[in-house]
Design a protein around this motif. Structure first.
Motif, PDB file in Angstrom:
ATOM      1  N   GLY A   1      24.381 -40.197  21.293  1.00 23.57           N
ATOM      2  CA  GLY A   1      23.249 -40.553  22.079  1.00 23.57           C
ATOM      3  C   GLY A   1      21.933 -39.756  21.689  1.00 23.57           C
ATOM      4  O   GLY A   1      20.645 -40.439  22.128  1.00 23.57           O
ATOM      5  N   SER A   2      21.872 -38.894  21.041  1.00 21.96           N
ATOM      6  CA  SER A   2      20.572 -38.197  20.717  1.00 21.96           C
ATOM      7  C   SER A   2      19.707 -39.072  19.640  1.00 21.96           C
ATOM      8  O   SER A   2      18.767 -39.108  19.663  1.00 21.96           O
ATOM      9  N   LEU A   3      20.735 -39.575  18.824  1.00 23.37           N
ATOM     10  CA  LEU A   3      20.086 -40.329  17.581  1.00 23.37           C
ATOM     11  C   LEU A   3      19.629 -41.620  18.417  1.00 23.37           C
ATOM     12  O   LEU A   3      18.648 -42.098  18.280  1.00 23.37           O
ATOM     13  N   ASN A   4      20.387 -42.230  19.543  1.00 22.04           N
ATOM     14  CA  ASN A   4      20.022 -43.552  20.218  1.00 22.04           C
ATOM     15  C   ASN A   4      18.590 -43.210  20.877  1.00 22.04           C
ATOM     16  O   ASN A   4      17.759 -43.945  21.119  1.00 22.04           O
ATOM     17  N   ARG A   5      18.623 -41.952  21.452  1.00 30.43           N
ATOM     18  CA  ARG A   5      17.317 -41.544  22.196  1.00 30.43           C
ATOM     19  C   ARG A   5      16.126 -41.596  21.245  1.00 30.43           C
ATOM     20  O   ARG A   5      14.976 -41.876  21.398  1.00 30.43           O
ATOM     21  N   TRP A   6      16.348 -41.006  20.129  1.00 32.20           N
ATOM     22  CA  TRP A   6      15.260 -40.716  19.292  1.00 32.20           C
ATOM     23  C   TRP A   6      14.885 -42.166  18.627  1.00 32.20           C
ATOM     24  O   TRP A   6      13.560 -42.452  18.657  1.00 32.20           O
ATOM     25  N   MET A   7      15.508 -43.211  18.507  1.00 31.72           N
ATOM     26  CA  MET A   7      15.278 -44.348  18.224  1.00 31.72           C
ATOM     27  C   MET A   7      14.324 -45.018  19.364  1.00 31.72           C
ATOM     28  O   MET A   7      13.481 -45.871  18.925  1.00 31.72           O
ATOM     29  N   LYS A   8      14.757 -44.770  20.540  1.00 27.71           N
ATOM     30  CA  LYS A   8      14.071 -45.304  21.710  1.00 27.71           C
ATOM     31  C   LYS A   8      12.827 -44.830  21.570  1.00 27.71           C
ATOM     32  O   LYS A   8      11.925 -45.577  21.846  1.00 27.71           O
ATOM     33  N   ASN A   9      12.653 -43.634  21.316  1.00 29.41           N
ATOM     34  CA  ASN A   9      11.322 -42.911  21.443  1.00 29.41           C
ATOM     35  C   ASN A   9      10.361 -43.469  20.545  1.00 29.41           C
ATOM     36  O   ASN A   9       9.133 -43.413  20.748  1.00 29.41           O
ATOM     37  N   ILE A  10      11.024 -43.496  19.448  1.00 25.76           N
ATOM     38  CA  ILE A  10      10.054 -43.916  18.186  1.00 25.76           C
ATOM     39  C   ILE A  10       9.759 -45.534  18.174  1.00 25.76           C
ATOM     40  O   ILE A  10       8.788 -46.035  17.758  1.00 25.76           O
ATOM     41  N   ALA A  11      10.672 -46.378  18.889  1.00 28.07           N
ATOM     42  CA  ALA A  11      10.312 -47.588  19.131  1.00 28.07           C
ATOM     43  C   ALA A  11       8.816 -48.036  19.847  1.00 28.07           C
ATOM     44  O   ALA A  11       8.564 -49.417  19.686  1.00 28.07           O
ATOM     45  N   GLY A  12       8.529 -47.262  20.744  1.00 28.36           N
ATOM     46  CA  GLY A  12       7.493 -47.466  21.274  1.00 28.36           C
ATOM     47  C   GLY A  12       7.570 -47.715  22.873  1.00 28.36           C
ATOM     48  O   GLY A  12       8.794 -48.125  23.204  1.00 28.36           O
ATOM     49  N   PRO A  13       6.550 -47.700  23.544  1.00 28.74           N
ATOM     50  CA  PRO A  13       6.557 -47.941  25.032  1.00 28.74           C
ATOM     51  C   PRO A  13       7.071 -49.324  25.175  1.00 28.74           C
ATOM     52  O   PRO A  13       6.812 -50.469  24.490  1.00 28.74           O
ATOM     53  N   GLY A  14       7.849 -49.515  26.369  1.00 27.09           N
ATOM     54  CA  GLY A  14       8.139 -50.705  26.931  1.00 27.09           C
ATOM     55  C   GLY A  14       9.589 -51.137  26.329  1.00 27.09           C
ATOM     56  O   GLY A  14      10.250 -52.218  26.882  1.00 27.09           O
ATOM     57  N   ILE A  15      10.176 -50.514  25.503  1.00 27.48           N
ATOM     58  CA  ILE A  15      11.453 -50.782  24.926  1.00 27.48           C
ATOM     59  C   ILE A  15      12.426 -49.978  25.591  1.00 27.48           C
ATOM     60  O   ILE A  15      12.319 -48.532  25.503  1.00 27.48           O
ATOM     61  N   GLY A  16      13.376 -50.278  26.364  1.00 28.84           N
ATOM     62  CA  GLY A  16      14.354 -49.285  27.120  1.00 28.84           C
ATOM     63  C   GLY A  16      15.745 -49.562  26.272  1.00 28.84           C
ATOM     64  O   GLY A  16      15.942 -50.138  25.351  1.00 28.84           O
ATOM     65  N   TYR A  17      16.755 -48.744  26.718  1.00 29.44           N
ATOM     66  CA  TYR A  17      18.245 -49.091  25.933  1.00 29.44           C
ATOM     67  C   TYR A  17      18.627 -50.288  26.357  1.00 29.44           C
ATOM     68  O   TYR A  17      19.161 -50.709  25.368  1.00 29.44           O
ATOM     69  N   ALA A  18      18.530 -51.018  27.381  1.00 27.02           N
ATOM     70  CA  ALA A  18      19.229 -52.255  27.470  1.00 27.02           C
ATOM     71  C   ALA A  18      18.445 -53.368  26.460  1.00 27.02           C
ATOM     72  O   ALA A  18      18.956 -54.174  26.097  1.00 27.02           O
ATOM     73  N   ASP A  19      16.790 -53.143  26.341  1.00 23.75           N
ATOM     74  CA  ASP A  19      16.343 -53.729  25.146  1.00 23.75           C
ATOM     75  C   ASP A  19      16.956 -53.717  23.976  1.00 23.75           C
ATOM     76  O   ASP A  19      17.007 -54.707  23.070  1.00 23.75           O
ATOM     77  N   MET A  20      17.286 -52.404  23.638  1.00 23.63           N
ATOM     78  CA  MET A  20      17.592 -52.073  22.258  1.00 23.63           C
ATOM     79  C   MET A  20      19.206 -52.693  22.210  1.00 23.63           C
ATOM     80  O   MET A  20      19.207 -53.174  21.067  1.00 23.63           O
ATOM     81  N   ASN A  21      19.952 -52.515  23.099  1.00 17.00           N
ATOM     82  CA  ASN A  21      21.287 -53.061  23.303  1.00 17.00           C
ATOM     83  C   ASN A  21      21.181 -54.675  22.811  1.00 17.00           C
ATOM     84  O   ASN A  21      21.822 -55.166  21.977  1.00 17.00           O
ATOM     85  N   GLY A  22      20.299 -55.358  23.507  1.00 17.46           N
ATOM     86  CA  GLY A  22      20.196 -56.860  23.417  1.00 17.46           C
ATOM     87  C   GLY A  22      19.709 -56.929  21.898  1.00 17.46           C
ATOM     88  O   GLY A  22      20.412 -58.045  21.442  1.00 17.46           O
ATOM     89  N   MET A  23      18.713 -56.264  21.395  1.00 13.99           N
ATOM     90  CA  MET A  23      18.072 -56.722  20.121  1.00 13.99           C
ATOM     91  C   MET A  23      19.308 -56.553  19.056  1.00 13.99           C
ATOM     92  O   MET A  23      19.464 -57.093  18.056  1.00 13.99           O
TER      93      MET A  23
END
Length: 494
Positions: free
Chosen positions: A308-330
């Motif tokens: 989850g630490s990697l998943n959180r890092w990717m969310k943080n660098i993805a930019g504002p407006g992208i949450g975990y649900a968005d990441m999972n769908g993409m």
């Protein structure tokens, strides 16, 4: 009777109130809403403030009481789950003397390696079931060597959940399960390890009173009750590390049963009735919550720091407006194998299953004309699933061969992409349940206060959502083998 469960996580503190009769969760709350910081004064270090945990725990309890969904006067017992392997040190006034050195801190690796050799590898493994490694005892040895004046002020050492229990009750206790988690327990002698205490020259008086996991660990003090809107005298009747507690919450209590979680860290946890150990100490064995000398229940634990630490890092660098649900769908929109992109996910300190090497996170085969954020998200989740497969193969070497794994429908298991990758990479079906660490802690409190006639009764209303079967192993296996070859290349260079 109502039961209050507190889960002292790395990211936040979550609390739940459960009706013992129905096992239904009446209300939950967490604090903070955003993820708590991990302090890193130096590379490889990881610390958090024990006082921060206590302030967050109080805030979460006040939040859940404010829901108005129950009468706090009906709470009859409290259970606590907590991030494992941390070190908290307090003086005689029960004041924390320094930040806690938490589970993913790597500073004591070499200290533990030296102890492993000095005590004797075979003796350590046969008695402690582990190398002293980077566990709590070795972290205390680091404090002793590097902060001697502070060390001399220590009255008691404890794990993170013990600190929150102490703030509630004014009492400090431990258990065989907790002591084995810190690598202080000799399973052959069924007592504190004279090898560990003797080698590190620790005074046994630093160890709190030893109680069973399911027993009274003190009761809520009057001034704490007044501040939190609780009754004074509510007993704390359960304390457990988060991974044994996750297994408990999934009713994984008997030999052969296996649980998994993919939160900040990733874990596979299997129960055995034998004193199993890995000769290389890549996976670890501790006393489970229901361990007794006459009924041995051991938890074999595979831990991956970088999930989850990697998943959180990717969310943080993805930019504002992208949450975990968005990441999972993409991620789900990208084909298996991420069009050749591979991620080695080990970027959160020394990894025990990799012989305590610090490998780091690596992205391989990036095509600047092809790969998008969605590819990164999928490759990251596939890389985490491949890390689980690599670790599960180590567990298989040591006699743990699950034919099904239970997991909570939470964290990375909320992602269809990750869940599909997990079952197909490991070749093992997953049963998904509605479960939660704070609810598990509450049910543990119910077992401790004897609100249930048996451990089994605590889970009569456990809800299985679905079973996910592996259906595309032939698609994942080539990607896994390529990933494994890259990992082994990095291991040879580390």
């Amino acid at each position: 009777m109502l039961l209050l469960g507190i889960d002292v996580g790395t990211s936040s503190i979550k609390v739940s109130v459960v009706d013992a009769q129905t096992q239904a969760c009446l209300a939950s709350a967490q604090h903070p809403e955003e993820e708590s910081d991990i302090l890193a004064p130096k590379a490889g270090w990881a610390e958090q403030s024990p006082e921060m945990w206590w302030e967050h725990a109080k805030a979460a309890i006040l939040k859940v009481n404010a829901t108005g969904r129950y009468n706090p006067d009906d709470i009859g017992a409290i259970g606590i789950a907590y991030q494992m392997h941390g070190l908290v040190v307090v003086n005689k006034e029960q004041q924390a003397l320094r930040n806690a050195i938490i589970w993913c801190d790597s500073r004591a690796v070499e200290i533990g390696n030296q102890a492993f050799k000095a005590i004797g590898e075979e003796r350590s493994l046969s008695r402690l079931l582990n190398s002293p490694g980077n566990f709590t005892a070795s972290k205390l040895a680091w404090v002793k060597a590097n902060e001697p004046e502070l060390y001399d002020k220590i009255d008691k050492i404890m794990l993170p959940g013990d600190y929150v229990a102490m703030r509630l009750t004014g009492e400090v206790t431990t258990s065989v399960s907790a002591l084995s988690e810190g690598v202080f327990w000799d399973f052959q002698e069924n007592e504190l390890s004279s090898d560990v205490l003797g080698y590190y020259k620790f005074d046994s008086g630093l160890i709190p009173a030893i109680h069973p996991v399911f027993s009274e660990h003190g009761s809520v003090q009057q001034h704490v009750a007044d501040e939190l809107g609780l009754k004074a005298g509510i007993p704390v009747t359960y304390k457990s590390g988060d991974q044994p507690n996750n297994a408990l919450s999934l009713n994984v209590l008997q030999p052969g049963e296996v649980a998994a979680t993919a939160g900040t860290s990733g874990v596979i946890y299997g129960v055995s009735d034998r004193l199993l150990y890995d000769p290389q100490s890549r996976v670890n064995t501790f006393a489970h919550v229901n361990y007794t000398d006459s009924r041995k229940r051991l938890g074999m634990l595979l831990c991956i720091n970088g999930t989850g630490s990697l998943n959180r890092w990717m969310k943080n660098i993805a930019g504002p407006g992208i949450g975990y649900a968005d990441m999972n769908g993409m991620a789900a929109a990208i084909p298996v194998g991420s069009n050749g992109l591979l991620v080695i996910p080990f970027g959160n300190g020394a990894e025990r299953m990799l012989n305590n090497k610090i490998v780091g996170t690596h992205f391989h085969n990036i095509d600047l004309n092809l790969h998008s954020k969605a590819h990164l998200f999928r490759a990251g989740q596939e890389g985490i699933a491949f890390a689980f497969r690599y670790g599960l193969d180590i567990m298989r070497e040591n006699g743990m061969n699950p034919n099904i794994i239970r997991a909570g429908h939470a964290n990375l298991f909320l992602s269809e992409c990750f869940t599909e990758a997990f079952v197909n990479a490991t070749h093992v079906p997953v049963e998904l349940y509605l479960n939660d660490g704070s609810v598990g802690a509450a049910l543990g409190a119910g077992i401790g206060v004897k609100a249930f006639t048996s451990e089994k009764e605590a889970f009569t209303n456990s809800k299985r959502l679905r079973v996910v079967e592996p259906k595309a192993t032939d698609q994942y296996e080539p990607a896994y083998q390529e990933w494994k070859a890259l990992l082994e290349k990095h291991l040879n260079e580390a």
